[in-house]
Write a protein that holds these residues in place. Structure first.
Motif, PDB file in Angstrom:
ATOM      1  N   GLN A  41       0.828  -1.211   0.000  1.00 34.30           N
ATOM      2  CA  GLN A  41       0.000   0.000   0.000  1.00 34.30           C
ATOM      3  C   GLN A  41       0.869   1.270   0.000  1.00 34.30           C
ATOM      4  OE1 GLN A  41      -3.689   0.654   0.915  1.00 34.30           O
ATOM      5  NE2 GLN A  41      -3.923  -1.197  -0.284  1.00 34.30           N
ATOM      6  N   CYS A  42       1.939   1.228   0.790  1.00 33.05           N
ATOM      7  CA  CYS A  42       2.789   2.423   0.921  1.00 33.05           C
ATOM      8  C   CYS A  42       3.664   2.633  -0.314  1.00 33.05           C
ATOM      9  CB  CYS A  42       3.700   2.310   2.148  1.00 33.05           C
ATOM     10  SG  CYS A  42       2.784   2.372   3.684  1.00 33.05           S
ATOM     11  N   SER A  43       3.979   1.547  -1.003  1.00 31.31           N
ATOM     12  CA  SER A  43       4.948   1.657  -2.103  1.00 31.31           C
ATOM     13  C   SER A  43       4.454   2.626  -3.179  1.00 31.31           C
ATOM     14  CB  SER A  43       5.240   0.286  -2.697  1.00 31.31           C
ATOM     15  OG  SER A  43       4.084  -0.191  -3.328  1.00 31.31           O
ATOM     16  N   LYS A  44       3.143   2.764  -3.316  1.00 30.13           N
ATOM     17  CA  LYS A  44       2.570   3.678  -4.300  1.00 30.13           C
ATOM     18  C   LYS A  44       3.018   5.129  -4.034  1.00 30.13           C
ATOM     19  CE  LYS A  44      -2.073   4.947  -5.848  1.00 30.13           C
ATOM     20  NZ  LYS A  44      -3.489   4.789  -5.536  1.00 30.13           N
ATOM     21  N   TYR A  45       3.311   5.425  -2.780  1.00 27.59           N
ATOM     22  CA  TYR A  45       3.638   6.819  -2.414  1.00 27.59           C
ATOM     23  C   TYR A  45       5.100   6.987  -2.009  1.00 27.59           C
ATOM     24  CZ  TYR A  45      -1.364   7.247  -2.680  1.00 27.59           C
ATOM     25  OH  TYR A  45      -2.657   7.231  -3.135  1.00 27.59           O
ATOM     26  N   LYS A  46       5.948   6.021  -2.411  1.00 29.70           N
ATOM     27  CA  LYS A  46       7.331   6.056  -1.931  1.00 29.70           C
ATOM     28  C   LYS A  46       8.133   7.257  -2.471  1.00 29.70           C
ATOM     29  CE  LYS A  46       9.471   2.756  -5.183  1.00 29.70           C
ATOM     30  NZ  LYS A  46       8.532   3.015  -6.268  1.00 29.70           N
ATOM     31  N   ASP A  47       7.623   7.870  -3.539  1.00 27.43           N
ATOM     32  CA  ASP A  47       8.362   9.009  -4.091  1.00 27.43           C
ATOM     33  C   ASP A  47       8.108  10.321  -3.354  1.00 27.43           C
ATOM     34  OD1 ASP A  47       9.485   7.344  -5.889  1.00 27.43           O
ATOM     35  OD2 ASP A  47       7.999   7.734  -7.471  1.00 27.43           O
ATOM     36  N   ILE A  48       7.147  10.299  -2.428  1.00 22.22           N
ATOM     37  CA  ILE A  48       6.925  11.534  -1.648  1.00 22.22           C
ATOM     38  C   ILE A  48       8.031  11.610  -0.594  1.00 22.22           C
ATOM     39  CG2 ILE A  48       5.328  12.774  -0.089  1.00 22.22           C
ATOM     40  CD1 ILE A  48       3.024  11.263  -1.316  1.00 22.22           C
ATOM     41  N   SER A  49       8.984  12.506  -0.805  1.00 22.34           N
ATOM     42  CA  SER A  49      10.072  12.555   0.189  1.00 22.34           C
ATOM     43  C   SER A  49       9.763  13.607   1.255  1.00 22.34           C
ATOM     44  CB  SER A  49      11.406  12.827  -0.476  1.00 22.34           C
ATOM     45  OG  SER A  49      11.321  14.021  -1.208  1.00 22.34           O
ATOM     46  N   PRO A 101       6.511  15.313   2.534  1.00 19.65           N
ATOM     47  CA  PRO A 101       5.056  15.504   2.438  1.00 19.65           C
ATOM     48  C   PRO A 101       4.673  16.968   2.663  1.00 19.65           C
ATOM     49  CG  PRO A 101       5.623  13.713   3.944  1.00 19.65           C
ATOM     50  CD  PRO A 101       6.897  14.391   3.594  1.00 19.65           C
ATOM     51  N   ALA A 102       3.867  17.508   1.755  1.00 23.11           N
ATOM     52  CA  ALA A 102       3.539  18.930   1.828  1.00 23.11           C
ATOM     53  C   ALA A 102       2.358  19.188   2.747  1.00 23.11           C
ATOM     54  CB  ALA A 102       3.218  19.447   0.423  1.00 23.11           C
ATOM     55  N   ASN A 103       1.613  18.159   3.070  1.00 23.61           N
ATOM     56  CA  ASN A 103       0.436  18.339   3.912  1.00 23.61           C
ATOM     57  C   ASN A 103       0.075  17.000   4.566  1.00 23.61           C
ATOM     58  OD1 ASN A 103      -1.145  16.778   1.984  1.00 23.61           O
ATOM     59  ND2 ASN A 103      -0.950  18.589   0.672  1.00 23.61           N
ATOM     60  N   LEU A 104      -0.973  17.038   5.385  1.00 23.86           N
ATOM     61  CA  LEU A 104      -1.349  15.836   6.133  1.00 23.86           C
ATOM     62  C   LEU A 104      -1.713  14.673   5.214  1.00 23.86           C
ATOM     63  CD1 LEU A 104      -3.407  15.611   9.327  1.00 23.86           C
ATOM     64  CD2 LEU A 104      -4.079  14.195   7.413  1.00 23.86           C
ATOM     65  N   GLU A 105      -2.402  14.992   4.120  1.00 24.62           N
ATOM     66  CA  GLU A 105      -2.825  13.930   3.204  1.00 24.62           C
ATOM     67  C   GLU A 105      -1.615  13.166   2.649  1.00 24.62           C
ATOM     68  OE1 GLU A 105      -6.407  13.969   1.067  1.00 24.62           O
ATOM     69  OE2 GLU A 105      -5.344  14.047  -0.848  1.00 24.62           O
ATOM     70  N   GLU A 106      -0.636  13.918   2.166  1.00 23.17           N
ATOM     71  CA  GLU A 106       0.560  13.276   1.610  1.00 23.17           C
ATOM     72  C   GLU A 106       1.308  12.475   2.682  1.00 23.17           C
ATOM     73  OE1 GLU A 106       1.512  16.470  -1.959  1.00 23.17           O
ATOM     74  OE2 GLU A 106       3.129  15.868  -0.620  1.00 23.17           O
ATOM     75  N   GLN A 107       1.378  13.073   3.871  1.00 21.52           N
ATOM     76  CA  GLN A 107       2.075  12.400   4.970  1.00 21.52           C
ATOM     77  C   GLN A 107       1.405  11.065   5.298  1.00 21.52           C
ATOM     78  OE1 GLN A 107       4.729  12.379   6.637  1.00 21.52           O
ATOM     79  NE2 GLN A 107       4.521  12.801   8.827  1.00 21.52           N
ATOM     80  N   ALA A 108       0.058  11.093   5.409  1.00 25.89           N
ATOM     81  CA  ALA A 108      -0.668   9.878   5.787  1.00 25.89           C
ATOM     82  C   ALA A 108      -0.564   8.825   4.678  1.00 25.89           C
ATOM     83  CB  ALA A 108      -2.124  10.217   6.078  1.00 25.89           C
ATOM     84  N   LEU A 109      -0.712   9.249   3.425  1.00 30.63           N
ATOM     85  CA  LEU A 109      -0.634   8.284   2.324  1.00 30.63           C
ATOM     86  C   LEU A 109       0.743   7.625   2.282  1.00 30.63           C
ATOM     87  CD1 LEU A 109      -2.626  10.227  -0.416  1.00 30.63           C
ATOM     88  CD2 LEU A 109      -3.275   8.035   0.617  1.00 30.63           C
ATOM     89  N   LYS A 110       1.761   8.412   2.554  1.00 31.47           N
ATOM     90  CA  LYS A 110       3.133   7.876   2.577  1.00 31.47           C
ATOM     91  C   LYS A 110       3.286   6.834   3.710  1.00 31.47           C
ATOM     92  CE  LYS A 110       7.765   9.697   3.546  1.00 31.47           C
ATOM     93  NZ  LYS A 110       8.668   9.118   2.590  1.00 31.47           N
ATOM     94  N   LEU A 111       2.619   7.106   4.828  1.00 34.22           N
ATOM     95  CA  LEU A 111       2.791   6.223   5.991  1.00 34.22           C
ATOM     96  C   LEU A 111       1.893   4.989   5.980  1.00 34.22           C
ATOM     97  CD1 LEU A 111       3.057   8.927   8.822  1.00 34.22           C
ATOM     98  CD2 LEU A 111       4.905   7.482   7.962  1.00 34.22           C
ATOM     99  N   CYS A 112       0.716   5.082   5.281  1.00 32.39           N
ATOM    100  CA  CYS A 112      -0.182   3.922   5.364  1.00 32.39           C
ATOM    101  C   CYS A 112      -0.851   3.535   4.044  1.00 32.39           C
ATOM    102  CB  CYS A 112      -1.243   4.145   6.433  1.00 32.39           C
ATOM    103  SG  CYS A 112      -2.393   5.460   6.055  1.00 32.39           S
ATOM    104  N   GLY A 113      -0.731   4.347   3.029  1.00 30.18           N
ATOM    105  CA  GLY A 113      -1.349   3.984   1.745  1.00 30.18           C
ATOM    106  C   GLY A 113      -2.847   4.263   1.707  1.00 30.18           C
ATOM    107  N   ASP A 114      -3.461   3.869   0.586  1.00 31.01           N
ATOM    108  CA  ASP A 114      -4.857   4.258   0.314  1.00 31.01           C
ATOM    109  C   ASP A 114      -5.890   3.675   1.276  1.00 31.01           C
ATOM    110  OD1 ASP A 114      -4.340   5.852  -1.908  1.00 31.01           O
ATOM    111  OD2 ASP A 114      -4.298   4.118  -3.252  1.00 31.01           O
TER     112      ASP A 114
END
Ligand code: FDA
Length: 369
Positions: free
Chosen positions: A121-129, A131-144
């Protein structure tokens, strides 16, 4: 010269703990509170033999031995273990995120399978180094799956803003527990006071002069004249007449509902994660105490924008507010007649154990121990 050594403004857990210790050390204290009861936000109101957590669910938990030892002198605790549920898309999931949650969400049975699924789940967001906001941070940490089922809409309700406009710093990490353990807290000590929080407060304030329905601002010159020192646990910006501006808060409204059934939801706390429910959770109070009463009382908790006529609940610890608070703090440090304490005086969210620890530490300073 003075009638009292300390005037304590606010009978919440901070003021009550401070008063108890200072009184025990021979200091004469007067505690005032503008509300019609003592206890501040931990107050429980008893109706139909059920203790209602009037200002939101309060579960005591701590890993602080000193605090645990101290508070146990004033109450015994029951063995309540907080195991909240989350309601989303017609299903109930266990919290905190653990093997029960993953089993229901992904039909995985083993920790290895769950770990693999989380990584996927997290691998989809691995390129976010960054995170600009809470949404990006959460997706990076737990995925969709976890983000959209549990986090997005709940957080947006809580803060009243879209997740992509909230700071990433709100979520530092998302704890995943790879066991089938639903105990929400990791602390070794946990429970609800056996006779309720109101009895706990009464025990703390035993033998101390207390006046409810008494607002410090209704008679400032008088209150300043009666005590050598003031402990102020109300809002620090109000004390200084908002001279640097108002501090911002998030507020809550509680809707208490009496139901003619003995068991409404089978659990003390159920979160409602979806936006279509305007409340964030439903509390069924009797389950905090394993109650057997014939009827029940539930409370729906609605997050609200804070206006000056509302109760301030959660400080907004963003840059603007912290800058403003620091100005008040600097001003407070110049005034040796008044000390600020508690969640409103220090503009910080404190759990109950931190509140007690902070009050104990202040008494040690005052008594120069
Ligand atoms: P508190 O606000 O309780 O007391 C301040 C008092 O000052 C109030 O009684 C107020 O009326 C009085 N006052 C203010 N201005 C005044 C004036 N001008 N004149 C006279 N009186 C004045 N913690 C935890 O450990 N477990 C939990 O489960 C929870 N749950 C929870 C839920 C919710 C919704 C919130 C908001 C908070 C929690 N907490 C918690 C935190 C807990 O509520 C907190 O640690 C204590 O209540 C803080 O006690 P204080 O004495 O600092 O403030």
């Amino acid at each position: 010269k003075y009638t009292y050594d300390y005037l304590i403004v606010g009978s919440g857990l901070f003021g009550s703990t401070f008063a108890q210790i200072m009184n025990g050390n021979g200091k004469k204290c007067l505690v005032i509170d503008k509300r019609g009861h003592t206890g501040g936000n931990i107050y429980t109101k008893e109706e139909n033999d059920i203790k209602i957590h009037w200002y939101g669910a309060h579960i005591f938990h701590t890993d602080n031995e000193e605090v645990w030892h101290y508070i146990n002198k004033f109450t015994k605790f029951n063995n309540y273990i907080n195991s909240p549920l989350a309601y989303s898309e017609g299903k109930l999931y266990n919290l905190p995120f653990n093997m029960n949650t993953f089993n229901k969400l992904w039909n995985v049975n083993t920790p290895e399978e769950a770990k693999h699924k989380i990584q996927e789940q997290c691998s989809k967001y691995k390129d976010i180094s960054q995170p600009a906001n809470l949404e990006e941070q959460a997706l990076k940490l737990c995925g969709d799956d976890i983000y959209y089922t549990f986090i997005k809409e709940y957080t947006e309700k809580q803060w009243g803003r879209p997740a992509n406009q909230l700071p990433a710093s709100i979520i530092k990490r998302i704890p995943f527990r790879l066991t089938y353990n639903n105990n929400y807290f990791n602390d070794p000590y946990q429970g609800i006071p056996k006779d309720g929080y109101t009895a706990l407060t009464n025990n703390l304030l035993k033998d101390i002069h207390v006046q409810t329905y008494t607002n410090y601002f209704d008679n400032i010159p008088y209150f300043q004249s009666i005590a050598e020192k003031i402990l102020f646990t109300g809002c620090i910006d109000e004390y200084f007449e908002y001279k640097f501006g108002r501090l911002d808060y998030r507020s809550l409204k509680f809707k208490h509902i009496y139901l003619d059934t003995d068991n409404y939801q089978g659990n003390a706390v159920i979160n409602y994660n979806e936006a279509k429910y305007p409340f964030t959770r439903i509390i069924e109070h009797k389950h905090f105490e394993f109650g057997k009463q014939p009827s029940t009382i539930i409370t729906k908790e609605y997050p609200q924008k804070y206006t000056p006529s509302d109760e301030p609940y959660y400080p907004i610890n963003d840059e603007k507010n912290l800058k403003c608070f620091n100005k008040y703090k600097a001003l407070a440090e110049k005034n040796s007649h008044v000390i600020f304490g508690g969640r409103l005086g220090q503009y910080a969210y404190f759990d109950m154990d931190d509140t007690i620890a902070s009050a104990i530490s202040l008494t040690q300073k005052e008594l120069s121990i």
